[in-house]
Design an enzyme around this catalytic site. Structure first.
Site, PDB file in Angstrom:
ATOM      1  N   ALA A   1     -33.953 -18.536  21.457  1.00 33.00           N
ATOM      2  CA  ALA A   1     -32.898 -19.664  21.671  1.00 33.00           C
ATOM      3  C   ALA A   1     -32.796 -20.213  23.333  1.00 33.00           C
ATOM      4  CB  ALA A   1     -31.601 -18.933  21.449  1.00 33.00           C
ATOM      5  N   ALA A   2     -33.789 -19.928  23.877  1.00 33.11           N
ATOM      6  CA  ALA A   2     -34.092 -20.426  25.307  1.00 33.11           C
ATOM      7  C   ALA A   2     -34.170 -22.211  25.152  1.00 33.11           C
ATOM      8  CB  ALA A   2     -35.199 -20.098  26.033  1.00 33.11           C
ATOM      9  N   GLY A   3     -34.920 -22.640  24.112  1.00 31.73           N
ATOM     10  CA  GLY A   3     -34.845 -24.147  23.930  1.00 31.73           C
ATOM     11  C   GLY A   3     -33.494 -24.401  23.277  1.00 31.73           C
ATOM     12  N   ASP A   4     -32.845 -23.751  22.495  1.00 37.01           N
ATOM     13  CA  ASP A   4     -31.738 -24.050  21.934  1.00 37.01           C
ATOM     14  C   ASP A   4     -30.661 -24.513  23.248  1.00 37.01           C
ATOM     15  OD1 ASP A   4     -32.614 -24.018  19.632  1.00 37.01           O
ATOM     16  OD2 ASP A   4     -31.870 -22.010  19.255  1.00 37.01           O
TER      17      ASP A   4
HETATM   18  O1  RIB Z   1     -34.429 -20.966  18.096  1.00 35.86           O
HETATM   19  C1  RIB Z   1     -33.959 -19.705  17.814  1.00 35.86           C
HETATM   20  C2  RIB Z   1     -33.510 -19.885  16.354  1.00 35.86           C
HETATM   21  O2  RIB Z   1     -34.681 -19.754  15.525  1.00 35.86           O
HETATM   22  C3  RIB Z   1     -33.246 -18.317  15.947  1.00 35.86           C
HETATM   23  O3  RIB Z   1     -32.035 -17.951  16.410  1.00 35.86           O
HETATM   24  C4  RIB Z   1     -33.380 -18.293  14.433  1.00 35.86           C
HETATM   25  O4  RIB Z   1     -32.383 -18.256  13.618  1.00 35.86           O
HETATM   26  C5  RIB Z   1     -34.279 -19.462  14.318  1.00 35.86           C
HETATM   27  O5  RIB Z   1     -33.630 -20.557  13.613  1.00 35.86           O
END
Ligand code: RIB
Length: 315
Positions: free
Chosen positions: A250-253
């Site tokens: 989730a670093a990109g998120d």
């Molecule tokens: O970007 C990370 C996410 O990718 C995770 O939380 C997982 O659920 C996938 O969707």
């Protein structure tokens, strides 16, 4: 308002000493279930990283009618996210992601879309009045492409800033007309190279190729190497914050949420990128997806190995 359209997953996470080879059984440890999904993660990041008085965040997506669905919805509500257009689909499992994290903090992810695969243009139509209130609409590719394309067309027609994170990497070309309606395309270097048909190591050429294909601005996230930005006003390289990574999930998120939250709050693009980078650096020092996303105030508290964002280097 920021409207995020995308996936909601329960992440099933195991630590492993290294990634297993084909046919190999390994012993893992520290099994956890952690709320995730790229859409939900980006919505949570927007909510946690917004400045005081910043726009509200809403998520459009689908959950199953199972226990994971209940837990995932409650997690979003606890963040103050508007879930009025998160639909519960009867007789369907919620999305899950099976995640292995190795000793270097690198991950390997397999997703089963479940209810995420049932997000349709009808859901987008039903949320039209919500989208009309947004300043920025954020999408990824963990929901059906036909719905992503429909939503981008609608958001663009309504005059919204459209942000697309083309992740997971698309297996086929994305429609050119759709990309032409994207204001900020935010791939990682693998996704960028796949979209542009270029070599992953030539990030500058890749970003320029993507801009030429129609997106107004391209931000290629490079992990520990920073961000390469091909903006309408020019190209810039942003150095990363050096941190000891324990989990890159989730670093990109988190980068996208920080960037969008700052942009929606009226901050200049360069500052929005810096905030996103700072937040992403924080996130990799913690485990999990939503469990790792920092709140805005944390970014400016004393933090080992992480100073205020500084240099912006013209490339
Ligand atoms: O970007 C990370 C996410 O990718 C995770 O939380 C997982 O659920 C996938 O969707």
């Amino acid at each position: 308002m920021i409207v995020v359209i995308g996936s909601i997953n329960m992440d099933l996470v195991l630590r492993v000493p290294r990634m297993p080879a084909a046919g190999e059984t390994l012993s893992g440890s520290a099994f956890r279930t952690i709320p995730g999904g790229k859409g939900a993660n980006q919505a949570v990041a927007c909510a946690r990283l917004a400045a005081g008085g910043a726009p509200a965040v809403a998520l459009i997506g689908c959950l199953g009618d199972d226990g994971f669905g209940d837990t995932l919805r409650a997690a979003l509500v606890a963040e103050g996210i508007d879930v009025s257009h998160v639909s519960t689909m009867t007789g369907v499992a919620s999305g899950i992601a099976s995640i292995l994290v190795d000793a270097n903090g690198q991950n390997s992810i397999v997703i089963a879309g479940g209810a995420n695969d049932l997000l349709t243009p009808a859901h987008i139509d039903a949320a039209r009045s919500l989208i009309a209130q947004a300043s920025i609409v954020v999408l990824q590719l963990e929901t059906p492409l036909v719905t992503v394309e429909y939503a981008i067309n609608l958001a663009h027609a309504l005059g919204k800033i459209v942000v697309l994170n083309p992740a997971p990497a698309p297996t086929a070309d994305l429609p050119a007309a759709m990309l032409a309606r994207v204001d900020y395309l935010i791939p990682n270097e693998i996704e960028a190279a796949m979209l542009a048909g270029t070599a992953p190591q030539d990030v500058a050429a890749t970003a320029v190729a993507l801009r030429t294909s129609g997106c107004r601005n391209v931000l290629v996230t490079l992990g520990a190497k920073g961000v390469h930005a091909a903006l309408a006003e020019g190209t810039r390289a942003f150095a990363a914050h050096p941190v000891a990574a324990v989990d890159s999930t989730a670093a990109g998120d988190t980068f996208i949420g920080g960037f969008v939250a700052a942009l929606a709050g009226g901050e200049p693009v360069v500052d929005a990128i810096a905030l996103g980078q700072r937040a992403a650096a924080w996130s990799v020092t913690r485990h999990g997806a939503q469990s790792s996303i920092p709140h805005r105030h944390e970014l400016f508290d004393a933090a080992p190995g992480l100073s205020r964002p500084t240099t912006v280097c013209p490339s």
